[in-house]
Structures are given as structure tokens and as C-alpha cells.
Write a protein that holds these residues in place. Sequence first.
Motif, mmCIF file in Angstrom:
data_model
loop_
_atom_site.group_PDB
_atom_site.id
_atom_site.type_symbol
_atom_site.label_atom_id
_atom_site.label_comp_id
_atom_site.label_asym_id
_atom_site.label_seq_id
_atom_site.Cartn_x
_atom_site.Cartn_y
_atom_site.Cartn_z
ATOM 1 N N LEU A 17 0.837 -1.200 0.000
ATOM 2 C CA LEU A 17 0.000 0.000 0.000
ATOM 3 C C LEU A 17 0.873 1.251 0.000
ATOM 4 O O LEU A 17 0.614 2.193 -0.747
ATOM 5 N N TYR A 18 1.924 1.254 0.799
ATOM 6 C CA TYR A 18 2.843 2.398 0.854
ATOM 7 C C TYR A 18 3.520 2.605 -0.493
ATOM 8 O O TYR A 18 3.663 3.728 -0.948
ATOM 9 N N ALA A 33 -2.725 6.779 0.758
ATOM 10 C CA ALA A 33 -3.539 5.621 1.127
ATOM 11 C C ALA A 33 -2.990 4.963 2.391
ATOM 12 O O ALA A 33 -3.750 4.484 3.239
ATOM 13 N N PHE A 34 -1.667 4.940 2.530
ATOM 14 C CA PHE A 34 -1.017 4.404 3.724
ATOM 15 C C PHE A 34 -1.482 5.187 4.952
ATOM 16 O O PHE A 34 -1.887 4.602 5.957
ATOM 17 N N TYR A 35 -1.441 6.523 4.868
ATOM 18 C CA TYR A 35 -1.880 7.346 5.997
ATOM 19 C C TYR A 35 -3.376 7.187 6.259
ATOM 20 O O TYR A 35 -3.805 7.162 7.415
ATOM 21 N N LEU A 36 -4.160 7.092 5.196
ATOM 22 C CA LEU A 36 -5.605 6.908 5.376
ATOM 23 C C LEU A 36 -5.922 5.590 6.065
ATOM 24 O O LEU A 36 -6.810 5.534 6.925
ATOM 25 N N LEU A 37 -5.202 4.546 5.698
ATOM 26 C CA LEU A 37 -5.406 3.256 6.363
ATOM 27 C C LEU A 37 -5.029 3.355 7.831
ATOM 28 O O LEU A 37 -5.777 2.904 8.703
ATOM 29 N N LYS A 38 -3.874 3.947 8.106
ATOM 30 C CA LYS A 38 -3.424 4.082 9.498
ATOM 31 C C LYS A 38 -4.415 4.903 10.322
ATOM 32 O O LYS A 38 -4.625 4.616 11.496
ATOM 33 N N ALA A 39 -5.021 5.911 9.718
ATOM 34 C CA ALA A 39 -5.980 6.760 10.442
ATOM 35 C C ALA A 39 -7.351 6.110 10.536
ATOM 36 O O ALA A 39 -8.056 6.285 11.531
#
Length: 112
Positions: free
Chosen positions: A51-52, A58-64
Motif C-alpha cells: 500500500l505504501y 492511502a497508507f496514511y488513510l489506512l493508518k488513520a
Amino acid sequence: MESVKALPTPKDRLLNTCFLLFCLCMIDAIFTDFGIRYGHIEEANPFVRSLYDVNVIAFYLLKASLPILLFILMHYMKPSYIIRNLLIVALIFYTLVILIHISWMIIVLAFI
């Protein structure tokens, strides 16, 4: 006359814990992004790594999204012993992850 402050309800404490978990997830995401971006670390989770590689946003959205989803679910759920203990385990886990990130940052900075 002094007003008496009420103690937070168990539900409020769980929501506060969810917010703390969100903060720890975002700190983890920032440290991970920094480490990957500058070649100091590699992401161990294959799904998150791919994903990264595809899209950092998208990586940050998943983490959030995961702690936000948990926060929303906790708003509608009754506080329970199991949920409280699982949140404590998640907080301990993310605290350890943050400590690992800090330790590798110290190591990296020592060699610059």
C-alpha cells in the motif's frame, strides 16, 4: 459555591483511550514514513508495504481509518471488560512500536 467535577464515565474513558490510540497510530505512521522514505527501515507488514509503495496517502488513510472506525464503534457499544482489555493491549503494543521507532531514530542519528 464550587462546582463539583464529575469523573469521566467508563464510556468516556474508552473514547479517550481510542483517541490516544489514534494519536499513537499517527505517530507510528509518521515515523514509519520517515524511516521508509530515507531508507532507514523497511515495512514488515507485506500489505502495508505494498500500500505504501502504491500510494503514501492511502497508507496514511489506512493508518488513520482503523482507530477512527474503532472510535465510531466504541461510541455505539456498551463498555465491556473485554473491550477495555483489548484497548489496553493495543495501547501497550503501539507504545512498544513507538519506543522501537525512537530507538532506531537514535541509532540512525548517531551515525549521521
